[in-house]
Scaffold this motif. Structure first.
Motif, PDB file in Angstrom:
ATOM      1  N   THR A  13     -12.437  -6.710  -8.802  1.00  0.00           N
ATOM      2  CA  THR A  13     -13.290  -6.788  -7.607  1.00  0.00           C
ATOM      3  C   THR A  13     -12.789  -5.830  -6.529  1.00  0.00           C
ATOM      4  OG1 THR A  13     -11.954  -8.604  -6.740  1.00  0.00           O
ATOM      5  CG2 THR A  13     -13.910  -9.194  -8.016  1.00  0.00           C
ATOM      6  N   PRO A  14     -13.714  -5.188  -5.803  1.00  0.00           N
ATOM      7  CA  PRO A  14     -13.298  -4.265  -4.738  1.00  0.00           C
ATOM      8  C   PRO A  14     -12.671  -5.013  -3.564  1.00  0.00           C
ATOM      9  CG  PRO A  14     -15.677  -4.516  -4.767  1.00  0.00           C
ATOM     10  CD  PRO A  14     -15.152  -5.294  -5.934  1.00  0.00           C
ATOM     11  N   LEU A  15     -12.045  -4.247  -2.675  1.00  0.00           N
ATOM     12  CA  LEU A  15     -11.496  -4.840  -1.454  1.00  0.00           C
ATOM     13  C   LEU A  15     -12.621  -5.429  -0.623  1.00  0.00           C
ATOM     14  CD1 LEU A  15      -8.982  -2.062  -0.304  1.00  0.00           C
ATOM     15  CD2 LEU A  15      -8.478  -4.131  -1.608  1.00  0.00           C
ATOM     16  N   ASP A  16     -12.373  -6.605  -0.044  1.00  0.00           N
ATOM     17  CA  ASP A  16     -13.358  -7.163   0.876  1.00  0.00           C
ATOM     18  C   ASP A  16     -13.114  -6.555   2.262  1.00  0.00           C
ATOM     19  OD1 ASP A  16     -11.434  -8.708   2.368  1.00  0.00           O
ATOM     20  OD2 ASP A  16     -11.603 -10.342   0.926  1.00  0.00           O
ATOM     21  N   PRO A  17     -14.013  -6.754   3.208  1.00  0.00           N
ATOM     22  CA  PRO A  17     -13.854  -6.131   4.526  1.00  0.00           C
ATOM     23  C   PRO A  17     -12.533  -6.470   5.232  1.00  0.00           C
ATOM     24  CG  PRO A  17     -16.096  -6.920   4.268  1.00  0.00           C
ATOM     25  CD  PRO A  17     -15.313  -7.426   3.071  1.00  0.00           C
ATOM     26  N   ASP A  18     -12.065  -7.700   5.088  1.00  0.00           N
ATOM     27  CA  ASP A  18     -10.790  -8.073   5.718  1.00  0.00           C
ATOM     28  C   ASP A  18      -9.622  -7.308   5.084  1.00  0.00           C
ATOM     29  OD1 ASP A  18     -12.001  -9.832   7.476  1.00  0.00           O
ATOM     30  OD2 ASP A  18     -11.621 -11.599   6.226  1.00  0.00           O
ATOM     31  N   GLU A  19      -9.651  -7.162   3.756  1.00  0.00           N
ATOM     32  CA  GLU A  19      -8.603  -6.413   3.069  1.00  0.00           C
ATOM     33  C   GLU A  19      -8.667  -4.931   3.444  1.00  0.00           C
ATOM     34  OE1 GLU A  19      -8.040  -8.905  -1.069  1.00  0.00           O
ATOM     35  OE2 GLU A  19      -9.795  -7.592  -0.856  1.00  0.00           O
ATOM     36  N   GLU A  20      -9.867  -4.376   3.521  1.00  0.00           N
ATOM     37  CA  GLU A  20     -10.018  -2.970   3.924  1.00  0.00           C
ATOM     38  C   GLU A  20      -9.431  -2.743   5.300  1.00  0.00           C
ATOM     39  OE1 GLU A  20     -14.119  -1.832   3.652  1.00  0.00           O
ATOM     40  OE2 GLU A  20     -14.099  -1.838   1.468  1.00  0.00           O
ATOM     41  N   SER A  21      -9.701  -3.666   6.216  1.00  0.00           N
ATOM     42  CA  SER A  21      -9.177  -3.564   7.575  1.00  0.00           C
ATOM     43  C   SER A  21      -7.647  -3.674   7.579  1.00  0.00           C
ATOM     44  CB  SER A  21      -9.786  -4.660   8.445  1.00  0.00           C
ATOM     45  OG  SER A  21      -9.270  -4.619   9.743  1.00  0.00           O
ATOM     46  N   ALA A  22      -7.118  -4.613   6.806  1.00  0.00           N
ATOM     47  CA  ALA A  22      -5.667  -4.782   6.735  1.00  0.00           C
ATOM     48  C   ALA A  22      -5.005  -3.530   6.168  1.00  0.00           C
ATOM     49  CB  ALA A  22      -5.316  -6.003   5.885  1.00  0.00           C
ATOM     50  N   VAL A  23      -5.560  -2.972   5.093  1.00  0.00           N
ATOM     51  CA  VAL A  23      -5.016  -1.765   4.474  1.00  0.00           C
ATOM     52  C   VAL A  23      -5.040  -0.603   5.463  1.00  0.00           C
ATOM     53  CG1 VAL A  23      -5.479   0.001   2.714  1.00  0.00           C
ATOM     54  CG2 VAL A  23      -5.447  -2.425   2.081  1.00  0.00           C
ATOM     55  N   ALA A  24      -6.166  -0.408   6.132  1.00  0.00           N
ATOM     56  CA  ALA A  24      -6.287   0.688   7.104  1.00  0.00           C
ATOM     57  C   ALA A  24      -5.257   0.541   8.224  1.00  0.00           C
ATOM     58  CB  ALA A  24      -7.699   0.735   7.668  1.00  0.00           C
ATOM     59  N   ARG A  82       1.270  -7.023  -0.400  1.00  0.00           N
ATOM     60  CA  ARG A  82       1.111  -8.384   0.136  1.00  0.00           C
ATOM     61  C   ARG A  82      -0.262  -8.585   0.772  1.00  0.00           C
ATOM     62  NH1 ARG A  82       7.404  -8.657   1.804  1.00  0.00           N
ATOM     63  NH2 ARG A  82       8.099  -9.460  -0.219  1.00  0.00           N
ATOM     64  N   ALA A  83      -0.877  -7.502   1.239  1.00  0.00           N
ATOM     65  CA  ALA A  83      -2.237  -7.584   1.798  1.00  0.00           C
ATOM     66  C   ALA A  83      -3.299  -7.666   0.699  1.00  0.00           C
ATOM     67  CB  ALA A  83      -2.512  -6.377   2.699  1.00  0.00           C
ATOM     68  N   VAL A  84      -2.949  -7.181  -0.500  1.00  0.00           N
ATOM     69  CA  VAL A  84      -3.859  -7.214  -1.655  1.00  0.00           C
ATOM     70  C   VAL A  84      -3.057  -7.792  -2.827  1.00  0.00           C
ATOM     71  CG1 VAL A  84      -5.456  -5.875  -3.075  1.00  0.00           C
ATOM     72  CG2 VAL A  84      -4.955  -5.110  -0.742  1.00  0.00           C
ATOM     73  N   PRO A  85      -2.721  -9.097  -2.758  1.00  0.00           N
ATOM     74  CA  PRO A  85      -1.763  -9.668  -3.710  1.00  0.00           C
ATOM     75  C   PRO A  85      -2.304  -9.911  -5.114  1.00  0.00           C
ATOM     76  CG  PRO A  85      -2.579 -11.374  -2.261  1.00  0.00           C
ATOM     77  CD  PRO A  85      -3.139 -10.062  -1.757  1.00  0.00           C
ATOM     78  N   ASP A  86      -3.604 -10.003  -5.269  1.00  0.00           N
ATOM     79  CA  ASP A  86      -4.152 -10.358  -6.577  1.00  0.00           C
ATOM     80  C   ASP A  86      -4.515  -9.135  -7.423  1.00  0.00           C
ATOM     81  OD1 ASP A  86      -6.226  -9.697  -4.896  1.00  0.00           O
ATOM     82  OD2 ASP A  86      -7.587 -11.214  -5.674  1.00  0.00           O
ATOM     83  N   ALA A  87      -3.965  -7.997  -7.100  1.00  0.00           N
ATOM     84  CA  ALA A  87      -4.190  -6.772  -7.877  1.00  0.00           C
ATOM     85  C   ALA A  87      -2.967  -6.500  -8.756  1.00  0.00           C
ATOM     86  CB  ALA A  87      -4.438  -5.589  -6.942  1.00  0.00           C
ATOM     87  N   TRP A  88      -3.172  -5.696  -9.789  1.00  0.00           N
ATOM     88  CA  TRP A  88      -2.070  -5.189 -10.601  1.00  0.00           C
ATOM     89  C   TRP A  88      -1.583  -3.928  -9.913  1.00  0.00           C
ATOM     90  CZ3 TRP A  88      -1.366  -0.463 -12.897  1.00  0.00           C
ATOM     91  CH2 TRP A  88      -0.248  -0.349 -13.710  1.00  0.00           C
TER      92      TRP A  88
END
Length: 121
Positions: A13-24, A82-88
């Motif tokens: 699944t792609p990053l959701d808006p909250d994850e995109e904001s956290a990554v940026a 840690r902002a995107v913990p469910d990825a490989w």
């Protein structure tokens, strides 16, 4: 010859808006803390399906600057994971895997040496 730090995070699944904001925000803060001539972290914009984050950056040629920058980027990539913990995740330096530890994050053996860290400050 430059040393390259590469990273990739994959999931269905792609990053959701909250994850995109956290990554940026993480990338922006990490880049702001560097010298003007230092390489920046710039995640790739055009990603294949199932890749949510990917990029590379070169480390400085000078060994002390390279180590300081590597410590900085390992901390940044720890925050990103840690902002995107469910990825490989995979983080590599010139093809060699950078180990992950749930408590401390990404670090190469010896990077947490107190004397070494004091010398970098």
């Amino acid at each position: 010859m430059a040393v390259t730090l590469q990273y990739i995070a994959e999931r269905p699944t792609p990053l959701d808006p909250d994850e995109e904001s956290a990554v940026a925000g993480i990338v922006e803060r990490a880049n702001a803390g560097l010298r003007a001539d230092a390489p920046r972290l710039a995640p790739d914009a055009d990603l294949p399906e199932a890749v949510v984050l990917r990029g590379r950056t070169e480390l400085p040629v000078h060994p002390l600057h390279a180590l300081t920058t590597l410590v900085h980027w390992c901390g940044t990539l720890t925050e990103l994971r840690r902002a995107v913990p469910d990825a490989w995740w995979s983080v590599r330096v010139d093809g060699e895997q950078v180990p992950w530890d749930d408590a401390t994050g990404y670090a190469l053996p010896g990077m947490d040496d107190p004397e070494l860290l004091a010398a970098l400050r």
